[in-house]
Write a protein that holds these residues in place. Structure first.
Motif, PDB file in Angstrom:
ATOM      1  N   LEU A   1       0.833  -1.208   0.000  1.00 12.53           N
ATOM      2  CA  LEU A   1       0.000   0.000   0.000  1.00 12.53           C
ATOM      3  C   LEU A   1       0.866   1.256   0.000  1.00 12.53           C
ATOM      4  O   LEU A   1       0.583   2.224  -0.725  1.00 12.53           O
ATOM      5  CB  LEU A   1      -0.911  -0.002   1.227  1.00 12.53           C
ATOM      6  N   PHE A   2       1.924   1.246   0.782  1.00 17.23           N
ATOM      7  CA  PHE A   2       2.796   2.412   0.828  1.00 17.23           C
ATOM      8  C   PHE A   2       3.453   2.651  -0.530  1.00 17.23           C
ATOM      9  O   PHE A   2       3.563   3.803  -0.981  1.00 17.23           O
ATOM     10  CB  PHE A   2       3.866   2.209   1.906  1.00 17.23           C
ATOM     11  N   GLU A   3       3.886   1.585  -1.175  1.00 14.38           N
ATOM     12  CA  GLU A   3       4.496   1.748  -2.505  1.00 14.38           C
ATOM     13  C   GLU A   3       3.506   2.342  -3.486  1.00 14.38           C
ATOM     14  O   GLU A   3       3.863   3.219  -4.302  1.00 14.38           O
ATOM     15  CB  GLU A   3       4.996   0.394  -3.004  1.00 14.38           C
ATOM     16  N   LEU A   4       2.228   1.878  -3.432  1.00 10.89           N
ATOM     17  CA  LEU A   4       1.225   2.418  -4.352  1.00 10.89           C
ATOM     18  C   LEU A   4       0.947   3.890  -4.082  1.00 10.89           C
ATOM     19  O   LEU A   4       0.889   4.708  -5.020  1.00 10.89           O
ATOM     20  CB  LEU A   4      -0.068   1.605  -4.222  1.00 10.89           C
ATOM     21  N   PHE A   5       0.783   4.245  -2.791  1.00 11.42           N
ATOM     22  CA  PHE A   5       0.518   5.647  -2.464  1.00 11.42           C
ATOM     23  C   PHE A   5       1.713   6.534  -2.797  1.00 11.42           C
ATOM     24  O   PHE A   5       1.544   7.676  -3.226  1.00 11.42           O
ATOM     25  CB  PHE A   5       0.157   5.772  -0.991  1.00 11.42           C
ATOM     26  N   SER A   6       2.934   6.057  -2.613  1.00 21.04           N
ATOM     27  CA  SER A   6       4.118   6.864  -2.926  1.00 21.04           C
ATOM     28  C   SER A   6       4.235   7.099  -4.427  1.00 21.04           C
ATOM     29  O   SER A   6       4.678   8.174  -4.860  1.00 21.04           O
ATOM     30  CB  SER A   6       5.376   6.177  -2.394  1.00 21.04           C
ATOM     31  N   GLU A   7       3.859   6.093  -5.233  1.00 17.92           N
ATOM     32  CA  GLU A   7       3.852   6.306  -6.685  1.00 17.92           C
ATOM     33  C   GLU A   7       2.833   7.356  -7.091  1.00 17.92           C
ATOM     34  O   GLU A   7       3.084   8.194  -7.973  1.00 17.92           O
ATOM     35  CB  GLU A   7       3.564   4.987  -7.394  1.00 17.92           C
TER      36      GLU A   7
ATOM     37  N   LEU B   1       8.924   8.280   5.696  1.00 19.52           N
ATOM     38  CA  LEU B   1       7.623   7.863   5.171  1.00 19.52           C
ATOM     39  C   LEU B   1       6.513   8.852   5.484  1.00 19.52           C
ATOM     40  O   LEU B   1       5.395   8.674   5.030  1.00 19.52           O
ATOM     41  CB  LEU B   1       7.238   6.499   5.755  1.00 19.52           C
ATOM     42  N   CYS B   2       6.826   9.886   6.265  1.00 17.76           N
ATOM     43  CA  CYS B   2       5.765  10.759   6.755  1.00 17.76           C
ATOM     44  C   CYS B   2       5.103  11.560   5.644  1.00 17.76           C
ATOM     45  O   CYS B   2       3.916  11.873   5.736  1.00 17.76           O
ATOM     46  CB  CYS B   2       6.309  11.682   7.843  1.00 17.76           C
ATOM     47  N   HIS B   3       5.871  11.912   4.571  1.00 20.86           N
ATOM     48  CA  HIS B   3       5.261  12.739   3.526  1.00 20.86           C
ATOM     49  C   HIS B   3       4.138  11.984   2.817  1.00 20.86           C
ATOM     50  O   HIS B   3       3.108  12.555   2.474  1.00 20.86           O
ATOM     51  CB  HIS B   3       6.333  13.177   2.517  1.00 20.86           C
ATOM     52  N   VAL B   4       4.301  10.659   2.641  1.00 20.86           N
ATOM     53  CA  VAL B   4       3.235   9.866   2.029  1.00 20.86           C
ATOM     54  C   VAL B   4       2.050   9.760   2.995  1.00 20.86           C
ATOM     55  O   VAL B   4       0.885   9.846   2.581  1.00 20.86           O
ATOM     56  CB  VAL B   4       3.764   8.469   1.660  1.00 20.86           C
ATOM     57  N   ALA B   5       2.335   9.590   4.283  1.00 22.09           N
ATOM     58  CA  ALA B   5       1.265   9.504   5.274  1.00 22.09           C
ATOM     59  C   ALA B   5       0.432  10.774   5.291  1.00 22.09           C
ATOM     60  O   ALA B   5      -0.814  10.720   5.319  1.00 22.09           O
ATOM     61  CB  ALA B   5       1.858   9.228   6.656  1.00 22.09           C
ATOM     62  N   GLN B   6       1.104  11.938   5.254  1.00 24.20           N
ATOM     63  CA  GLN B   6       0.373  13.196   5.257  1.00 24.20           C
ATOM     64  C   GLN B   6      -0.414  13.387   3.968  1.00 24.20           C
ATOM     65  O   GLN B   6      -1.513  13.932   3.971  1.00 24.20           O
ATOM     66  CB  GLN B   6       1.356  14.363   5.460  1.00 24.20           C
TER      67      GLN B   6
END
Length: 880
Positions: free
Chosen positions: A702-708, A747-752
């Motif tokens: 999920l993190f990889e998808l959101f970061s893309e 990882l915080c920038h993707v979380a925000q």
């Protein structure tokens, strides 16, 4: 014939455990459970089936002497020889408070109806009242001259009275407001055992070992009546009005015409050494009802022919009467109508609190719904397999029952035969629960019995007198009032030592005996002619059994081995080793292809005959496993031993396969969904990929998808589309993932970014309605504030950089943005030409020369280059 299904595993269900070893007990306000003292532990027992709900471990050597429950069954109070008073929370079964107050053991305790006060009576002759919440003493009463055995608050909370009974044969009444003794009731001549208050609150009933019940008027504390009972009393309880028992007693009393006046009488129940329940009328002082026979088991003691009751409690909600016996049985009585006596108390349930050692047991009946158990008692207890309550007790032997066997006769009646240390065998009809035959003639204890397998018309017994007897069942009648004397068909002196086990072949042609002389002998029936002697064990043989299909015998010995023998020549076919102590029982399963064994090491083992391997080993007993019973239909089996525990074992081979199949299918489905996830990522179908990642619980993916998506121009819109489809549970899961990502700076920038998308599509009210979201938001806020302050510091640092560059005339204000753009373009072209000339000059300077006069030329060239580089830069505008 269907193929054999080899059993690979059995599931153990502890069905009969000891829960009461004597001493205090207390019943819950709704009668659903009983808290019992069992050694140094407290067992919370379900009153319906004797299953143990919880085990509260108290300190070793505590020696529990008193128990009490709070008014709402929320707290349990305990005390013992350690003098510590403990408060247990029954929701967590943990001790929440403890204190020490008495100088000796606490003998009795009672909780006030409000739940705020606890009264304790001690062997130090003191009566203390405690504040439950604070654990401090509020009242200190002294005056008794002997051990205080009973204590009770007045049931009416408006009356601040406390009653205490002592071994000095007195009852004292204490006023909690005045903090003093207001009356001393002296009419008994022996120790007080029980007290009760009438429903109107103005009559106190006291019972003692002086065989009388005294009724005291609480207006002036005068004894208004003494009821002689002619037995030592241990329990006394008052029948409340409005109950079924009170209404029946009232109607019976009116019909009999024994009423003196129209005042409401007080009905009370007494139990004692006789082992019978009696109900009395306070007005007439006569017994309205008495059991004709005792349900308490018979003892072999010569002094007391019966083991009596120790306590009695009327259960709430018209559930009947509970009586506790000296041998730790809980007897539940229910009220039923009777044409001759108007009503009758019938024993509806018997819970056995302590069994001692279990020596032998067998399944009983065609459907095997009952289990007959022989313990270190003179009786045989028959348990219902559904509720595991003791349905009835077969009493008749005068010594301990050592062995038993069951069968269903040709007429369909379930029979049971027992052998005892009193040198006799007894034949029982389990339907009528009567002894129909007695076999006498052995000169020692009967340690082994076995029924006929085929014709069911005889049984065989073996004794410590080293003889085997064949007993005929001809002429046995089901309706016989008195047991008849059984006749022997054959007798043989079989061994040199005690006979431990007997087994009859499936066709009734042979009988095998195992003895302490380390041999097993096969005899031909009915004349007991020796066929073969099986020699090979190094210690005594504890168990023998014929194979159901082959001509062989299995033996279990004290030399830790199990052997299978051929009947034809007496040769040993197989030897099984694995137990670490004596093997006490072995029985065939699965048509003789498997067998189960148990031993003195407390282990139960499942073996496969063909492979000589132990399929499974179970350690569910804490002592020797003496008893093993095999179900003929379901091939479930039961084990019992020195730990007084009966375990039921069910074949779980099929269920284990079914449980393993869904796990395998789930794994395969997970692999397929994982491939779909990869395909969706390759096709740039982020919505589908995010949904599959949620289903598979893959936060890294999920993190990889959101970061893309964060790196794409239209990423925010795609994230919002993917989040629109998610439900509340998935949103909650997403917040858990975001909370973890938000704690890491990388990882915080993707979380925000994801949080921004969630807050855009969901209003705050819907977010707050998600269960458990508050805790997640509390975890997000501190780290988000930390990230915000870090970004704020970076922004302020950029202002300093702007000021520095502006002071160096590197940047100019953005007033003529368009002109500066053109100038910037020209400047870039000129700078490019100058940079090319500069690089060519630097290459010439770097060419090695063989003759260098000095280093000045090098320094001057460097200065020229630096000067050229900086003088060619012009001011430019910085677009923000």
């Amino acid at each position: 014939m269907s193929s054999l299904q080899i059993k690979k595993n059995y599931r153990c269900v502890p069905s009969l455990q000891q829960f009461y070893s004597g001493g205090p007990f207390v019943v819950s306000s709704d009668g659903s459970f009983i808290a019992c003292a069992n050694g140094d532990n407290i067992k919370i027992v379900d009153s319906s089936n004797a299953s143990i709900k919880a085990n509260i471990e108290v300190d070793t050597d505590a020696g529990l002497t008193a128990l009490a429950l709070g008014p709402n069954d929320k707290f349990l109070f305990s005390a013992g020889h350690s003098r510590l008073i403990r408060v247990w929370d029954l929701s967590t079964f943990k001790c929440v408070r403890s204190w020490k107050g008495h100088d000796g053991p606490v003998m009795s305790m009672a909780c006030h109806a409000s739940g705020g006060l606890l009264a304790t009576a001690g062997a130090d002759r003191k009566v203390l009242v405690w504040d439950v919440d604070g654990g401090f003493c509020t009242h200190y009463f002294k005056g008794h001259k002997d051990v205080v055995t009973n204590i009770m608050f007045h049931p009416d909370t408006n009356k601040t009275l406390l009653f205490s009974g002592s071994a000095d044969a007195t009852v004292r009444v204490w006023d909690l407001l005045a903090k003093k003794c207001i009356a001393t009731l002296e009419r008994h001549f022996s120790a007080l055992t029980s007290m009760a208050v009438s429903e109107d609150g103005w009559t106190l009933l006291t019972a003692g070992r002086d065989k009388v019940v005294n009724l005291w008027d609480l207006h002036d504390y005068v004894c208004k009546m003494t009821v002689p009972t002619y037995e030592v009393l241990e329990g006394l309880c008052v029948v409340k009005s409005g109950t079924e028992l009170a209404s029946i007693l009232g109607s019976c009393n009116q019909q009999s015409g024994k009423r003196k006046d129209r005042s409401s009488p007080i009905y009370f129940v007494t139990v004692g050494e006789r082992g019978t329940v009696r109900i009395w009328d306070s007005e007439c002082g006569v017994s309205l009802y008495e059991q004709k026979s005792s349900d308490v088991t018979v003892s072999s003691d010569t002094d007391d022919s019966l083991r009596g009751f120790t306590a009695a409690v009327i259960l709430p909600l018209d559930q009947g009467l509970l009586c506790v016996t000296v041998d730790h049985h809980f007897l539940f009585y229910s009220l039923i109508g009777h044409p001759e006596e108007k009503f009758q108390l019938i024993l509806s349930k018997r819970l056995v609190g302590y069994n001692e050692e279990i020596l032998d047991m067998r399944f009983l009946g065609e459907e095997e719904k009952f289990l007959a158990v022989a313990t270190n008692l003179e009786q045989v207890q028959v348990y219902d397999m559904e509720s595991m309550s003791c349905s009835y007790v077969l009493a008749g032997h005068t010594e301990i029952v050592l062995c038993l066997d069951t069968c269903v006769s040709s007429s369909g009646r379930p029979l049971l035969v027992t052998g005892s240390k009193d040198n006799t065998t007894r034949l029982w009809n389990s339907e009528s629960r009567n002894c129909i035959g007695v076999g006498t003639g052995h000169m020692g204890g009967v340690g082994a019995v076995a029924f006929s397998k085929r014709w069911k018309n005889f049984f065989v017994s073996g004794s410590s007198d080293r003889t085997i007897k064949v007993w005929s069942l001809d002429g046995i009648s089901d309706d016989a009032d008195q047991p008849i004397n059984l006749k022997t068909k054959a007798v043989v002196a079989a061994h040199d030592k005690d006979i431990n086990s007997l087994a009859i072949a499936p066709n009734d042609s042979l009988v095998c005996s195992g003895s302490q002389d380390r041999t097993a002998c096969v005899w031909r029936l009915p004349d007991l002619v020796s066929v073969v002697v099986l020699k090979g064990h190094k210690r005594g043989i504890w168990s023998v059994e014929f194979s159901p299909v082959d001509q062989c015998v299995i033996t279990a010995s004290g030399d830790k081995t199990i052997k299978i023998w051929a009947i034809t020549d007496g040769s040993c076919l197989k030897t099984f080793e694995g137990h670490t102590s004596s093997v006490l029982r072995a029985s065939f399963l699965t048509r003789g292809s498997q067998f189960v064994s148990c031993g003195a090491d407390g282990l139960v083992k499942l073996w496969t005959v063909k492979t000589n391997e132990c399929t499974a080993t179970y350690d569910k007993h804490e002592d020797k496993v003496w008893a093993l019973a095999i179900g003929k239909k379901t091939e479930m089996f039961a084990t019992g031993g020195g730990d007084a525990v009966v375990n039921l074992w069910y074949d779980s081979t099929a269920s284990d396969k079914e449980e393993a199949f869904p796990q395998r299918s789930k794994y395969e489905e997970g692999v397929l969904r994982g491939q779909e996830l990869e395909n969706a990522v390759l096709d740039a179908d982020y919505n589908k990929a995010i949904q599959i990642a949620f289903e598979l619980r893959r936060p890294n993916k999920l993190f990889e998808l959101f970061s893309e998506l964060c790196r794409k121009k239209e990423g925010s819109s795609q994230i919002e589309k993917a989040l629109h489809v998610l439900g509340k549970e998935e949103i909650h899961q997403l917040f858990q993932y975001v909370r973890e990502w938000n704690t890491k700076p990388k990882l915080c920038h993707v979380a925000q970014y994801v949080l921004f998308g969630v807050f855009n599509i969901l209003p705050p009210k819907e977010i707050l309605e998600i269960k458990g979201i508050g805790e997640l938001l509390e975890g997000l806020i501190p780290y988000s504030q930390r990230h915000l302050s870090r970004i704020d510091r970076l922004v302020r640092s950029t202002f300093l950089l702007d000021y520095t560059l502006n002071g160096m005339s590197v940047i100019v204000p953005d007033t003529n943005a368009t002109e500066m753009k053109d100038a910037g373009n020209k400047l870039s072209v000129e700078n490019a030409d100058q940079e090319q000339e500069l690089t060519s000059e630097m290459l010439k300077e770097k060419t090695p020369s063989k003759k260098r006069k000095s280093n000045k030329s090098k320094d001057s060239s460097r200065k020229k280059v630096k000067g050229a580089a900086y003088t060619s830069v012009a001011p430019f505008s910085l677009e923000v």
